[in-house]
Design a protein around this motif. Structure first.
Motif, short mmCIF file in Angstrom:
data_model
loop_
_atom_site.label_atom_id
_atom_site.label_comp_id
_atom_site.label_asym_id
_atom_site.label_seq_id
_atom_site.Cartn_x
_atom_site.Cartn_y
_atom_site.Cartn_z
N UNK A 33 12.24 3.29 -3.74
CA UNK A 33 11.34 2.87 -4.92
C UNK A 33 11.03 1.42 -4.84
N UNK A 34 11.66 0.40 -4.20
CA UNK A 34 11.25 -0.74 -4.16
C UNK A 34 9.97 -0.91 -2.98
N UNK A 35 10.12 -0.22 -1.82
CA UNK A 35 9.17 -0.29 -0.92
C UNK A 35 7.83 0.53 -1.70
N UNK A 36 7.95 1.41 -2.14
CA UNK A 36 6.74 2.04 -3.02
C UNK A 36 6.02 1.04 -3.98
N UNK A 37 6.90 0.42 -4.46
CA UNK A 37 6.48 -0.48 -5.45
C UNK A 37 5.62 -1.52 -4.97
N UNK A 38 6.15 -1.88 -3.75
CA UNK A 38 5.20 -3.05 -2.85
C UNK A 38 3.88 -2.63 -2.41
N UNK A 39 3.86 -1.34 -2.16
CA UNK A 39 2.58 -0.72 -1.69
C UNK A 39 1.50 -0.72 -3.11
#
Lengths: 188, 222
Positions: A33-39
């Motif tokens: 989720x954290x990585x998706x949020x960065x995108x």
């Protein structure tokens, strides 16, 4: 007996999969989720930088913030309906190019942001995955839509567990960095 | 001639017997020596174990876990000595009591921290005239334009000891772990709220300095 062997096989596979990821499924989900949020954050930064109403100083500040999301040396692909060739730019160059586009108004939206390749643990301990996005670009001149396209892009994501000391205590954090953004499709 | 042969055989048998007797005695001595050495080593182990156990009983600095590690090492030797056994029992009891006390202390500290956090939150919310960090976060996210968002950021920064005050964001936590996002600063975080127009986090903990300024902000994913 056959069922028992199948069960043991499945359990064995799960154990291997779990030990390869090295973290519990709950933690892994939080990292995903954290990585998706960065995108998603990048998507917003790109729309601010491209927006002609964003003051120059603000756009430059946002460029600096957006650059923090990328690993060094990353490149972003640029495509066009009129040219089959996909050009790749360094991230800063891409943002500067985006800021200077020759339209009166620019609208950029990212949608369908999802993993096409899950974050997998590499032998060096880093996690690598690929997130795909669709970008709709609209360029207006004198309120008339002059150019529009939709591009499918693949973003490589790197996640690394790091530690730092803050206020006298060690903080374990996930450092998420985006890598190259490759264009895989462009259409009207 | 026969007499001479008989004498020679008799002499040889006698000679061989003497050699066998001597070597048997030699074996016995070697075994005895080895047994003595083993006994001495065991005695040294027992003596060292006793000293280590007594040191553990007198130790006021090591943690119960550290003491337990030493205790387990001694227990694994399986020393058959009544005094060692008695000392092991004493240390086991002491470690168990110390562990219990440490746990109680940890719980007390957690309760104290929670109480302090609530007090701080109440204090921040009490004065309705002065906007709090909670108010600023909401207002910045909802700011209508860039200038008003920037004014709000400037005002919010007054609550902090510096623009570089660390902001920690917990993304997940569980049994024995806390995972954070990459630490940021309050100035960057407030600008993030302005740019992204979303606030995914809630305040978990605020640390103040003696002047009432925030020196660390800990957030958590909602």
């Amino acid at each position: 007996m056959r069922y028992l062997i199948s069960l043991l096989f499945v359990l064995g596979i799960s154990t291997i999969a779990y030990s390869q990821s090295d973290i519990s499924p709950e933690r892994k989900q939080a990292v995903d989720s954290l990585a998706l949020e960065k995108v998603r954050d990048l998507s917003k930064y790109i729309s601010i930088i491209g927006d002609k109403e964003t003051p120059f100083s603000e756009a430059n500040r946002v460029i600096e913030r957006a650059l923090e999301l990328f690993s060094e040396g990353s490149q972003i692909g640029v495509s066009s309906l009129s040219n089959k060739e996909i050009k790749y730019y360094g991230v800063r160059k891409y943002f500067e190019h985006l800021m200077a586009l020759n339209y009166d108004k620019v609208k950029i939206d990212w949608f369908k942001i999802e993993y096409i390749s899950d974050l997998e643990r590499q032998p060096d301990g880093k996690y690598v995955g690929v997130i795909t996005i669709y970008q709709r670009f609209e360029g207006y001149s004198k309120d008339k839509l002059k150019y529009v396209d939709t591009t499918k892009k693949d973003i490589t994501v790197y996640v690394e567990r790091k530690e730092t000391q803050i206020g006298g205590r060690m903080i374990g954090f996930w450092d998420v960095l985006l890598g190259d953004i490759r264009v895989s499709q462009t259409y009207r | 001639m026969a007499c001479k042969q008989f004498k020679f055989s008799y002499f040889a048998v006698f000679f061989l017997s003497v050699i066998v007797l001597f070597s048997l005695d030699g074996c016995k001595s070697q075994k005895k020596l080895a047994a003595e050495r083993e006994a001495a080593a065991k005695a040294r182990q027992i003596s060292k174990a006793k000293n280590d156990l007594k040191s553990l009983l007198a130790d006021n600095t090591s943690t119960p876990e550290e003491k337990e590690r030493v205790l387990n090492r001694i227990k694994s030797m399986n020393l058959e000595d009544s005094e060692v056994q008695r000392l092991i029992n004493e240390v086991e009891l002491m470690v168990a009591e110390e562990k219990e006390a440490a746990l109680a202390e940890k719980e007390r500290k957690l309760r104290e921290e929670e109480r302090r956090r609530k007090e701080q939150e109440d204090m921040l919310r009490k004065d309705s005239k002065a906007p709090t960090v909670y108010d600023f976060f909401d207002q910045i996210v909802g700011a209508g334009n860039n200038d008003s968002a920037n004014d709000l950021i400037d005002n919010a920064l007054d609550l902090f000891s510096s623009n570089d005050t660390p902001v920690l964001i917990i993304v997940s936590e569980g049994d024995g772990y806390t995972d954070y996002d990459k630490p940021t600063t309050i100035q960057k975080y407030l600008n993030y709220l302005k740019d992204q127009k979303k606030d995914l986090n809630e305040i978990k903990n605020i640390k103040f300095n003696d002047y009432g300024k925030i020196i660390e902000l800990e957030l958590k994913r909602k």
